[in-house]
Write an enzyme that holds these catalytic residues in place. Structure first.
Site, mmCIF file in Angstrom:
data_model
loop_
_atom_site.group_PDB
_atom_site.id
_atom_site.type_symbol
_atom_site.label_atom_id
_atom_site.label_comp_id
_atom_site.label_asym_id
_atom_site.label_seq_id
_atom_site.Cartn_x
_atom_site.Cartn_y
_atom_site.Cartn_z
ATOM 1 N N HIS A 185 37.648 44.907 47.749
ATOM 2 C CA HIS A 185 36.187 45.566 47.433
ATOM 3 C C HIS A 185 36.484 46.969 47.986
ATOM 4 O O HIS A 185 35.885 48.076 47.471
ATOM 5 C CB HIS A 185 35.163 45.011 47.751
ATOM 6 N N CYS A 482 45.177 48.210 32.306
ATOM 7 C CA CYS A 482 43.705 48.095 32.511
ATOM 8 C C CYS A 482 43.480 47.749 34.209
ATOM 9 O O CYS A 482 42.389 47.852 34.454
ATOM 10 C CB CYS A 482 42.807 47.669 31.743
#
Length: 551
Positions: A185, A482
């Site tokens: 993250h 992606c």
């Protein structure tokens, strides 16, 4: 005297300034035994602290956007987790005070998450962050977190929580962490914020606050007490490169005119509108599950259709690729009936949920088709966690029965190896490099100890990408990327050289990718791809690719 450390570069750019560090954890007072008559009040006190902490995180999520908002919201939900509160309440009922009940409950769940591994293990940092915030609230200590600098500064830390990373001050010009990986993250939010970032710096020294440090997000180098003249020249060069990047307006193409789709990853109408006002030519990944993470019941078809319509309208007349629910693993959805699994990253997730409950996928495809009818647009739709040719055929037939363009994600090496046969049944492929890397290397992509293995520059991973791209070229069908790899400007050139036709990443990363591609020819990209494939490790692959592009 200077000291050089090196980690995994995840956000390009250079930052120089004095070191700042997160505030220390709140101190925990000596334990006390709570009398039986006082235990209900102690539980109430604990619940109130949890509610306050969760509310603060939710408020920050409301002021954030994109992945930062998503992670802050998820952390707020984790703070409210009934299982965590129940574990703390049980300890208070046994006589523990609220502070030590919180710490013990956190340790219990941290051990469980660590045992589960995969993306759940990444949440241990979030658990510890929640614990510290609750303890601070219970004891009246300052809320832990990253200090707000008064001058351009470099943040160094063992690791950062989503709340810390998402709330970084604009004077934080770079960051480096000892833990984390390319898809942690910290890396994802830093990329969204455009802050030069290096992770997995295993030999990061204990540098005192105020010490001047240079962080190079292109090479992964951290230089302690560098020559100030050289450091400021490096920062100036990086600033000039950013200025050139900011002026890029698209469309995506190499210097000799080879077209490359530059697409955005979005999760709702708001993020799609933001992306539509950028250089994004379309949407390469619409993460539909992120809008439903907090739902106890499945959204109705009409409600889903309205959400999908918002994204389609934002990109009217342009390509929008919708990923069906990628639930399971780190993104459990209550209405899917998912259960605990020994290894959730390899468990019932993505398309596999439809085999147990076909209705969820059927209703989602109904909603996407309804959105297409409402807007007059033609979305592409793809399934995650496909593992076999039969899986691909199953999904393609189902999607086409709803009048949709059908594709699948390449996240499992088995699909990459049989890409030519998969393409007999689908209209396009999209490579999710985050999962493809971890499954290829048999390494948890969020493990700091294995960050080198899960680096998307791993030659074995690039070899699979090349195989998929060749299959797409032979079939005359597009193959996009992606995953987070698409946000790396240098790696983007390599991917194009391998034959990738489109790149989808966080909106903030798109200008740097497009601008870098505009400076090189397709032949240079191909030479860089060949050089990276021939390298023995990620560091060598980066250097070989950079040399090929500069030649």
């Amino acid at each position: 005297m200077t000291h050089l450390s090196k980690g995994v570069p995840v956000v390009p750019g250079v930052g120089y300034g004095p070191v700042i560090r997160p505030e220390p954890r709140p101190s925990i007072p000596a334990p006390t035994t709570v009398a039986e008559a006082d235990r209900p009040a102690e539980i109430t006190r604990y619940d109130a602290a949890v509610a306050t902490v969760a509310a603060r995180l939710s408020e920050r999520a409301g002021h954030a956007s994109g992945v930062a908002a998503e992670l802050l919201s998820a952390t707020a939900d984790l703070a409210r987790d009934r299982g965590l509160s129940s574990a703390a309440a049980q300890r208070i009922q046994s006589g523990s005070d609220a502070v030590h009940a919180c710490a013990a409950a956190t340790d219990q769940f941290a051990a469980l998450f660590t045992q589960l591994g995969g993306l759940m293990a990444e949440r241990v940092t979030d658990l510890h962050d929640i614990r510290d915030r609750i303890v601070a609230e219970l004891t009246g200590q300052p809320e832990p977190g990253v200090p707000h600098p008064t001058e351009p500064s470099v943040l160094l830390a063992d690791d950062l929580s989503p709340a810390d990373t998402a709330g970084l001050d604009e004077l934080t010009v770079a960051l480096a962490t000892r833990l984390g990986g390319p898809t942690s993250h910290t890396a994802i939010i830093a990329r969204q914020l455009g802050i030069p970032c290096v992770v997995a710096v295993t030999d990061l020294p204990e540098i005192p606050a105020g010490t001047p440090v240079l962080v190079n997000g292109d090479t992964g180098e951290i230089l302690v007490r560098p020559d100030e003249t050289i450091a400021r020249a490096a920062v100036q060069d990086a600033a000039e490169q950013r200025a050139a990047t900011a002026s890029w307006q698209g469309p995506g193409r190499t210097a000799d005119g080879h077209p490359v789709g530059i697409l955005a990853n979005v999760q709702d109408g708001q993020s799609a509108q933001q992306a539509a006002s950028s250089q994004a030519e379309g949407v390469g990944l619409f993460r539909t599950e992120l809008a439903f993470l907090n739902r106890e019941t499945e959204p109705a078809v009409a409600e889903q259709a309205d959400l999908y319509s918002e994204v389609l309208r934002a990109f009217a007349g342009r390509k929008v690729v919708v990923r069906t629910l990628d639930a399971g693993s780190d993104k459990p959805l209550a209405f899917t009936g998912a259960t605990d699994e020994p290894n959730p990253a390899l468990g019932v997730r993505g398309l596999r949920l439809a085999f147990a409950d076909p209705g969820i996928l059927d209703r989602q495809l109904d909603a996407i088709a309804q959105a297409a009818e409402q807007t007059g647009e033609q979305p592409w739709v793809m399934a995650p966690m496909v593992a076999t040719v039969a899986d691909a055929r199953f999904f393609a037939d189902w999607a086409r029965s709803h009048g949709l363009v059908a594709g699948v994600m390449v996240e499992v090496p088995a699909v990459a190896l049989l890409a030519d046969r998969v393409l007999e049944h689908v209209d396009f492929l999209s490579i999710g490099t985050n999962d493809l890397t971890q499954y290829t290397m048999a390494a948890d992509r969020l493990s700091p100890e294995l960050a080198n293995l899960t680096d998307p520059w791993q030659p074995a991973h690039l070899a699979l990408v090349a195989q998929v791209a060749r299959a797409g070229e032979a079939a005359g069908k597009p193959v996009g990327v992606c995953g987070e790899a698409a946000a790396d400007p240098l790696l983007a050139c390599v991917l194009v050289g391998l034959g990738i036709t489109s790149l989808s990443a966080a909106t903030a990363a798109l200008p740097a990718v497009g601008a870098r591609l505009a400076t090189v020819t397709l032949d240079q990209c191909r030479r860089a791809a060949s050089a990276a494939l021939a390298a023995e490790d990620p560091a060598a692959a980066r250097e070989a690719a950079r040399a090929a592009l500069d030649s």
